[in-house]
Design an enzyme around this catalytic site. Structure first.
Site, mmCIF file in Angstrom:
data_model
loop_
_atom_site.group_PDB
_atom_site.id
_atom_site.type_symbol
_atom_site.label_atom_id
_atom_site.label_comp_id
_atom_site.label_asym_id
_atom_site.label_seq_id
_atom_site.Cartn_x
_atom_site.Cartn_y
_atom_site.Cartn_z
ATOM 1 N N ASP A 102 0.860 -1.187 0.000
ATOM 2 C CA ASP A 102 0.000 0.000 0.000
ATOM 3 C C ASP A 102 0.898 1.240 0.000
ATOM 4 O OD1 ASP A 102 -2.038 1.770 0.062
ATOM 5 O OD2 ASP A 102 -2.871 1.111 1.983
ATOM 6 N N ASN A 209 -7.051 -2.314 8.008
ATOM 7 C CA ASN A 209 -7.023 -1.409 9.162
ATOM 8 C C ASN A 209 -7.285 0.047 8.761
ATOM 9 O OD1 ASN A 209 -4.660 -0.942 7.807
ATOM 10 N ND2 ASN A 209 -3.326 -1.107 9.598
ATOM 11 N N GLU A 213 -12.079 8.176 11.303
ATOM 12 C CA GLU A 213 -12.588 8.239 12.678
ATOM 13 C C GLU A 213 -12.905 9.684 13.063
ATOM 14 O OE1 GLU A 213 -10.638 4.456 15.110
ATOM 15 O OE2 GLU A 213 -10.167 6.477 15.748
ATOM 16 N N ASN A 333 4.330 4.642 4.208
ATOM 17 C CA ASN A 333 4.921 3.608 3.341
ATOM 18 C C ASN A 333 5.528 4.316 2.138
ATOM 19 O OD1 ASN A 333 3.997 1.482 4.898
ATOM 20 N ND2 ASN A 333 2.498 0.741 3.442
ATOM 21 N N PRO A 377 -1.926 6.557 15.154
ATOM 22 C CA PRO A 377 -3.259 6.046 15.489
ATOM 23 C C PRO A 377 -3.151 4.824 16.395
ATOM 24 C CG PRO A 377 -2.925 6.183 13.092
ATOM 25 C CD PRO A 377 -1.593 6.346 13.747
ATOM 26 N N HIS A 403 4.255 4.350 13.186
ATOM 27 C CA HIS A 403 3.047 4.723 12.439
ATOM 28 C C HIS A 403 1.768 4.254 13.099
ATOM 29 C CE1 HIS A 403 2.581 0.599 11.342
ATOM 30 N NE2 HIS A 403 1.822 0.817 10.305
ATOM 31 N N LYS A 479 -15.284 2.094 9.276
ATOM 32 C CA LYS A 479 -14.233 1.083 9.116
ATOM 33 C C LYS A 479 -14.224 0.568 7.690
ATOM 34 C CE LYS A 479 -11.163 -1.203 11.025
ATOM 35 N NZ LYS A 479 -10.679 -1.198 9.655
#
Lengths: 480, 121
Positions: A102, A209, A213, A333, A377, A403, A479
Site C-alpha cells: 500500500d 485497518n 474516525e 509507506n 493512530p 506509524h 471502518k
C-alpha cells in the site's frame, strides 16, 4: 548505561530505550540494527519474525549506517512493518518490498472548530453520513470515475490536479507532505493493470485497518505545540487512514516481479525473495521510483478527495459552523531521497513516519515553531496521538518514528478470540458509533489485536523520536 | 495458503479453488458463463504460482469475476495454461489484495507438490 545480553541467540546491547544488534551478529549484515523499545515491547517484538526480517534488510547492497525498527514493529512481507532503512543513492538499491504494497499508506488529521459539547448529539448522524459518502471495503469504487487522461494527471500531479477541480485548496497542499505532489512521479511507469484497478478508487477507504474516525482532543501534553497545530482540548477532529488502494498494490506486485527477474543481472542474492530489489540508478530502479512516486501521488489525492467528502458531510450537519481544516498529511509507506550526514540516501520507511523537527526545511513554515506533526493512530476504539517531530531525530533514525500501535496478534487469531458483533457491542457500550462494511471482519481490528499505543508512544517520546502533543479519543468509526 | 497436488497444473487449480473459497462467502456457487483461457510464464514454479494467483485477484477486483473451476491444459516448462470458468459477483470480492513472494515455497513431497503462499489481505 547499556548492557549486553543474548536474546534468541543474538548478541544484543540494551540501552534505555533501544536494543542494538551488532553488524557481526549474522553473516551478510552490512550495518548494525537498532530497535526502539522498552522491555515489554521488546518481549512482544521477539515473539514474531520482525527481528529476523530487520537483520535481512541489513544485508541489502548499499544500506547505510544502521537499520532501525520502531516500537510498533511487527512481521511484514520481507521488510518488517515499522522498519527504516536508508540506501546510498549512488551505490544502493531500491526495494518495492521496503515500501510495501500500500504505497503511501498514510494518515491525515482534519480539525473542526466545533467543541464536542456543540456537536455531541449529531455524532451518530455524522458518522452515518460519512459511511454513506466515503465508500469502504476492498475493491470498492467511489463516486469519482476518472478518464485515462485525468488518472494520469492524478498520478503525475497528485493533489495539485484536485485544486483545479475545486476538491483541494492551496492551504491544504501547504500542510501535506511534499505538498501532496512528488515531482519524480511517472505515470508512464505505472502499468495499465494498476491504472485499471485504481480508476474508480479515488475517494475510497479500502479495507483492513483503514478508517475514517471522528475523534475528540482528549488531553493536551504540549499546549504551545498544540496551539501551533490549532488543536485544543474537547475539539472535534477527524483522522483518515488509507493509501493508494488497488493501484498501489498492483504497482508493488508488478515491480516485485520485475526485480525478482533482474536481480541475477546485478549479482544480487537475498535471504527472502520479497526483498527483491535493483540498484536505484538502474533502469529498473528508476522506473520503480517513478511508478512509486505516481502511486504516492494517487494516495495523497485519495486522502484529499476523502477530505472533500468530510467537508461536505460537516457542512450538511453544521452549516456555517462545519468548517474543516487540514492539520497535516503524512505518509508511512514510502521511499524518499533525502540528505543525511552530507550523503544523498534513499530512505525506505515501511510502516514508519517521517518526523522532521522545527529546523527542517520540509517542515511547513507555519509549523516551524513546533516541528512537523506526526500521527500515531491507536487500534480501533483506543486513543490516537499527535506528536511533533524533533531535530535530534535526524541522528536517531533518519528522522523517522512509528506509524501506529502495531499488530500484536494475526488477523486470524484475532477473529478466533472474539466475534465481530461482540467487538462492535463493546465499542458501542463505550459510546463509540461504528459503521463498517463487514461486522465479521471487525474482530480483525479489535483493540486486543494491537500493542498498547500508550506504551508505544511513551517510548517514542522518551527516546526523542517525537514529542507528545495531544491525545485523541475516538467517538465514531467508519471502518474499511 | 497451503496447497498440495499431484503436479504443478493441479497445484495451480487447487490454489485457485482455495482463493475462491477465501473470496466468496459461503459455499462456492457452480461456475457459469464462457471459459476464459489464461496463459502465464515465469522463471520458476514459485513465481508462476504467485503470478497465477495475482492474475485471479486482478480479474476478481476489476471484472468482478471469481474463477471457481479450472481445467489445466498441456504447457511447456515454467508455463501454465488453464481454462477457467467462474461466477460474476457484485461488489468486487477483493478481500485478498495480492499474493506475495514472502516465505514462498513450492516443494516436492510424497505424492506430488506442496506450496505455501502468503496472501496480503
Amino acid at each position: 548505561m547499556t548492557r549486553s545480553e543474548l536474546t534468541g541467540g543474538l548478541p544484543v546491547t540494551r540501552g534505555r530505550w533501544w536494543y542494538d544488534v551488532p553488524v557481526d551478529a549474522r553473516a551478510g549484515m552490512r550495518v548494525p540494527a537498532r530497535v526502539y523499545a522498552d522491555a515489554s515491547l521488546w518481549e512482544q517484538i521477539s515473539r514474531d519474525r520482525s527481528m529476523d526480517q530487520l537483520l535481512n534488510v541489513a544485508t541489502l547492497p548499499g544500506v547505510a549506517e544502521r537499520v532501525y525498527a520502531m516500537p510498533d514493529v511487527h512481521e511484514g512481507y520481507g521488510f518488517p512493518v515499522g522498519g527504516v532503512a536508508a540506501m546510498d543513492a549512488r551505490s544502493g538499491v531500491i526495494s518495492p518490498g521496503g515500501v510495501g504494497y500500500d504505497i503511501n499508506c498514510g494518515v491525515r488529521l482534519l480539525a473542526t472548530d466545533l467543541p464536542l459539547a456543540r456537536a455531541g448529539d449529531r455524532i451518530a448522524d455524522v458518522v452515518h453520513d460519512l459511511s454513506r459518502s466515503i465508500p469502504s471495503g476492498a475493491g470498492r469504487g467511489g463516486r469519482l470515475s476518472l478518464s485515462p487522461r485525468e488518472l494520469d494527471r492524478v498520478l503525475n500531479e497528485g493533489c495539485r490536479f484536485l485544486v483545479e477541480r475545486g476538491e483541494a485548496t492551496a492551504d491544504d497542499l501547504e500542510v501535506t507532505e511534499a505538498h501532496g505532489s512528488l515531482p519524480r512521479a511517472d505515470a508512464g511507469a505505472v502499468s495499465q493493470r494498476a491504472k485499471t484497478r485504481g480508476r474508480d478508487q479515488l475517494g475510497t477507504i479500502g479495507s483492513g485497518n483503514h478508517f475514517v474516525e471522528v475523534q475528540v482532543v482528549d488531553d493536551v501534553s504540549d499546549v504551545a505545540a498544540a496551539a501551533v497545530y490549532g488543536l485544543q482540548r474537547d475539539q472535534l477532529v477527524v483522522l483518515i487512514h488509507t493509501g493508494s488502494r488497488g493501484l498501489g498494490h498492483q504497482v508493488c506486485t508488478d515491480y516485485v516481479r520485475l526485480m525478482d527477474q533482474v536481480m541475477p543481472k546485478y549479482g544480487i542474492t537475498l535471504p527472502d525473495r520479497e526483498l527483491a530489489c535493483a540498484p536505484l540508478r538502474s533502469a529498473e530502479g528508476q522506473r520503480y521510483f517513478g511508478a512509486m512516486c505516481a502511486a504516492a501521488n494517487f494516495a495523497f489525492a485519495n486522502r484529499q478527495v476523502i477530505t472533500h467528502r468530510v467537508r461536505e458531510v460537516f457542512r450538511r450537519a453544521f452549516r456555517d459552523r462545519g468548517g474543516v481544516r487540514v492539520v497535516y498529511d503524512v505518509a508511512h509507506n514510502m521511499a524518499k531521497l533525502e540528505r543525511h550526514g552530507g550523503r544523498e540516501l534513499c530512505v525506505h520507511r515501511k510502516g514508519a513516519t517521517r518526523a522532521f523537527g522545527p529546523g527542517n526545511p520540509e517542515t511547513p513554515p507555519r509549523y516551524r515553531a513546533a516541528g512537523q506533526p506526526v500521527f500515531i493512530p491507536g487500534s480501533m476504539g483506543t486513543a490516537s496521538w499527535v506528536l511533533a517531530g524533533t531535530d535530534e531525530n535526524l541522528d536517531l533514525s533518519f528522522g523517522s518514528t512509528c506509524h501506529g500501535a502495531g499488530r500484536a496478534m494475526s488477523r486470524h487469531a484475532a477473529k478466533k478470540r472474539q466475534a465481530g458483533s461482540e467487538v462492535r457491542r463493546d465499542l458501542e457500550e463505550r459510546g463509540i458509533v461504528v459503521r463498517c462494511g463487514s461486522v465479521a471482519d471487525l474482530a480483525e481490528e479489535a483493540p486486543y489485536a494491537y500493542k498498547d499505543v500508550e506504551r508505544v508512544v511513551a517510548v517514542v517520546h522518551a527516546a526523542g523520536l517525537a514529542r507528545k502533543v495531544a491525545r485523541l479519543r475516538p467517538i465514531g468509526v467508519v471502518k474499511g | 495458503m497451503r496447497v498440495r497436488a499431484a503436479d504443478f497444473p493441479a497445484l495451480a487449480a487447487e490454489a485457485g479453488r482455495a482463493l475462491a473459497a477465501i473470496e466468496l462467502p459461503g459455499p462456492i456457487p457452480a461456475a457459469a458463463g464462457p471459459e476464459r483461457q489464461i496463459v502465464l510464464r515465469a522463471a520458476d514454479l514459485g513465481a508462476l504460482l504467485v503470478d497465477w494467483l495475482n492474475e485471479l485477484i486482478y480479474l476478481a477486483e476489476t471484472e468482478r469475476w471469481v474463477a471457481t473451476a479450472f481445467t489445466p491444459r498441456p504447457a511447456a516448462e515454467h508455463e501454465l495454461r488453464v481454462s477457467a470458468r467462474g461466477v460474476r459477483v457484485d461488489p468486487a470480492p477483493s478481500r485478498v489484495k495480492a499474493a506475495t513472494h514472502h516465505g514462498l515455497v513450492v516443494r516436492r513431497v510424497a505424492g506430488g507438490l506442496e506450496a505455501e503462499v502468503v496472501l496480503d489481505v
